[in-house]
Write a protein that holds these residues in place. Structure first.
Motif, PDB file in Angstrom:
ATOM      1  N   ASP A 115      32.542 -20.003 -22.506  1.00 13.56           N
ATOM      2  CA  ASP A 115      31.201 -20.217 -23.080  1.00 13.56           C
ATOM      3  C   ASP A 115      31.215 -20.002 -24.588  1.00 13.56           C
ATOM      4  OD1 ASP A 115      30.188 -20.744 -20.594  1.00 13.56           O
ATOM      5  OD2 ASP A 115      29.255 -18.766 -20.319  1.00 13.56           O
ATOM      6  N   THR A 125      38.195 -16.059 -19.245  1.00 11.12           N
ATOM      7  CA  THR A 125      37.040 -15.716 -18.418  1.00 11.12           C
ATOM      8  C   THR A 125      35.927 -16.734 -18.692  1.00 11.12           C
ATOM      9  OG1 THR A 125      36.040 -14.364 -20.135  1.00 11.12           O
ATOM     10  CG2 THR A 125      37.607 -13.248 -18.651  1.00 11.12           C
ATOM     11  N   PRO A 126      34.958 -16.848 -17.781  1.00 11.13           N
ATOM     12  CA  PRO A 126      33.844 -17.771 -18.048  1.00 11.13           C
ATOM     13  C   PRO A 126      33.132 -17.453 -19.368  1.00 11.13           C
ATOM     14  CG  PRO A 126      33.838 -17.085 -15.752  1.00 11.13           C
ATOM     15  CD  PRO A 126      34.900 -16.265 -16.439  1.00 11.13           C
TER      16      PRO A 126
END
Ligand code: GUN
Ligand code: ZN
Length: 437
Positions: A280, A275-276
């Motif tokens: 990150d 997932t983003p």
């Protein structure tokens, strides 16, 4: 008097990261280069003529048009899976239950573990791999077997006891306490012993209870100079399973972070379906991702976004993932990485591929100042590539206009036949069961 050895040939040299800037600024091949070896280390890398002139007493091995590379570094393997490589017809969870776990149970026998460790390491060397980061099994003796066999061969290696206290068969589970205690005993025994380093190794979140993950996170906090290796987001079914097992977690990566298992010196194998937020967090924490391209196609896992992760400056390693991967060869692995990147719209340059298999992998293992680069002071682990090892490759390179066009066919079509020689800590290794020439 110290003996010096001078290897002449084409030399692969790197100065920076060719994935985060122009590769031309980071990597070059000196087509008439040389590497001077002294006391197991690289003493100088320069033009061959210069080295010959300055070191007339050195014993010379002239490799001609062969490519002198740093030894390949395989950043994620399971040596216990050597005998089940290329097992047919299953995806991850079924593959583990059908092929992998029954084989790993057999390594409870220390004599079998020693036999498989020796077989694996000889195969790896024959394929030009001088360092690897391996999972063992849950059995502490399987860690000893691996490190002892590596020490016999003089190799720099990383490994750890695989920890699993649930969702694994009888005979292949430890406990919270034994995983902690055994890992601690092993890391005291092996971390920094000779050329060995220890990696704390929870297999993956589905096979560890939260308590076991927390215990291993505590152990890592006590020994932050060790690596921590595990698996992350390899297949969609696995991710769904993790969501059910850890309902409070934000995502798969969070199951590790919540238990102290995220940070520099962490290595996450696969990391395909992120997932983003996970990307990150990986980027913020300095953890490394290890790309396992032959495994990702063979087990049907998916196409990892190497270029996207590199753009976020996430440290990246390259790996066979033996035996989920379908080859022991880092050349076959570079070919698969190239093909997967093509399917995602990126053409990896041969300079980037070799860098990933050497310097990049070494840096992901925090060994980037010791191995993986041809430069003075580095340990003399070297792999010599014959760039025309088969008739099919030779007829292609005969047509090549540039050095990179000469190198690329071996990356795409090469295997152990392209490995002309391997040097480990300054000693030439006998290959394919033979004697060193
Ligand atoms: N996930 C958990 N264990 C394994 C393993 O042994 N191989 C691969 N490819 N993925 C895993
Ligand atoms: Zn793996």
């Amino acid at each position: 008097m110290t003996t010096q050895t001078l290897l002449l040939g084409q030399t692969f040299e790197s100065f920076g990261n060719p994935l985060t800037g122009p590769w031309q600024d980071a990597v070059r091949i000196n087509t008439s280069g040389g590497v001077l070896i002294e006391n197991g280390r690289i003493a100088r890398v320069a033009d061959g003529d210069t080295l010959r002139r300055d070191h007339p007493q050195a014993a010379v091995q002239d490799y001609g048009a062969h490519l002198i590379c740093p030894g390949f570094v395989d950043a994620h393997v399971h040596y216990p899976q050597t005998a089940i490589i290329a097992s047919w017809g299953k995806q991850l969870i079924d593959w583990l239950n059908t092929y992998t776990f029954p084989e790993e149970i057999r390594l409870a026998d220390p004599a079998y573990a020693r036999m498989i460790a020796a077989r694996y390491l000889d195969l790896a060397l024959d394929h030009g791999t001088t360092t690897m980061c391996s999972y063992a099994t849950i059995h502490p003796t399987s860690v000893d077997a691996f490190f002892e066999a590596a020490a016999e061969r003089g190799m720099r290696t990383v490994a750890g006891k695989t920890c699993m206290d649930r969702n694994a068969p009888d005979g292949l589970r430890d406990t919270v306490q034994s995983a902690y205690d055994d890992s601690k005993t092993l890391l005291h025994r092996w971390h920094g012993t000779g050329r060995a380093s220890y990696a704390i190794t929870p297999r993956f979140s589905p096979t560890s209870t939260p308590d076991q993950l927390a215990a291993l996170g505590a152990l890592w906090a006590e020994h932050p100079d060790c690596l921590m290796q595990t698996h992350l987001s390899e297949q969609p079914d696995e991710i769904t399973w993790v969501r059910g097992l850890f309902p409070e977690a934000r995502d798969y990566l969070d199951t590790y972070e919540a238990h102290g298992l995220l940070g520099p010196r962490a290595l996450f194998g696969h990391a395909i379906h992120l997932t983003p937020r996970e990307v990150d967090r990986l980027a913020e924490t300095g953890a490394a991702v290890v790309h396992c391209p032959t495994s990702n196609t063979f087990i049907g896992s998916g196409l990892m976004d190497l270029a996207g992760l590199a753009a976020r400056r996430i440290p990246l390693g390259l790996a066979t993932d033996t035996g989920g991967g379908s080859s022991f060869s880092m050349l076959r692995t570079m070919a698969a990485a190239y093909e997967i990147a093509q399917l995602r719209g990126t053409s990896l340059h041969p300079a980037q591929l070799i860098w990933l298999a050497t310097t990049g992998s070494a840096q992901s293992l925090y060994l980037g100042d010791q191995i993986g680069t041809l430069a003075a002071g580095f340990e003399a682990d070297l792999t010599i590539l014959d760039l025309a090892a088969t008739p099919a490759i030779a007829q292609r390179t005969a047509n090549a206009d540039t050095i990179w066009e000469t190198v690329f066919p071996t990356l795409m079509m090469g295997d152990d036949r392209a490995i002309a020689d391997v040097w480990v800590a300054g000693h030439k290794r006998p290959l394919r069961g033979g004697k060193a020439s």
